[in-house]
Motif scaffolding. Structure first.
Motif, short mmCIF file in Angstrom:
data_model
loop_
_atom_site.label_atom_id
_atom_site.label_comp_id
_atom_site.label_asym_id
_atom_site.label_seq_id
_atom_site.Cartn_x
_atom_site.Cartn_y
_atom_site.Cartn_z
N HIS A 94 -0.38 4.98 -3.68
CA HIS A 94 0.72 4.20 -2.38
C HIS A 94 1.57 4.13 -2.78
N VAL B 197 -2.82 0.43 -5.98
CA VAL B 197 -2.22 -1.16 -4.95
C VAL B 197 -4.04 -1.79 -6.02
N CYS C 32 -4.12 -6.58 -2.11
CA CYS C 32 -3.60 -6.41 0.08
C CYS C 32 -4.29 -7.78 0.15
N LEU D 2 0.97 -4.99 0.55
CA LEU D 2 -0.09 -4.20 -0.23
C LEU D 2 0.86 -5.01 -1.80
N LYS D 3 0.22 -4.87 -2.99
CA LYS D 3 0.57 -5.33 -3.82
C LYS D 3 0.45 -4.43 -5.16
N GLY D 4 0.93 -4.05 -6.13
CA GLY D 4 0.25 -3.34 -6.99
C GLY D 4 2.18 -3.81 -8.32
N TRP E 58 -3.19 -0.82 5.78
CA TRP E 58 -3.89 -2.06 5.28
C TRP E 58 -5.18 -1.73 5.28
N ALA F 243 -6.92 0.41 2.89
CA ALA F 243 -6.04 0.02 1.60
C ALA F 243 -7.54 -1.21 0.93
#
Length: 58
Positions: free
Chosen positions: A3, A18, A21, A34-36, A53, A56
């Motif tokens: 992402h 990612v 979520c 979303l976290k990365g 969301w 993902a």
């Protein structure tokens, strides 16, 4: 899934994997995010639509 996140330190968009979520609920509205992580370990967060969301999350 990859992402595009906005990296505040570099002031540009970066593509990252990612890793999570998450949702934020304040009682009135639910936000989807979303976290990365960057290559050097900094956290990235991107607020997205529910459709992105759910895609993902699969």
């Amino acid at each position: 899934m990859k992402h595009d996140f906005y990296d505040v330190k570099l002031k540009k968009k970066v593509s990252a994997e990612v890793i999570d979520c998450v949702t934020f609920d304040n009682g009135k509205r639910t936000s989807y995010a979303l976290k990365g992580k960057t290559a050097d370990g900094r956290s990235l967060t991107s607020i997205v639509s529910k459709a992105v969301w759910e895609k993902a999350k699969k």
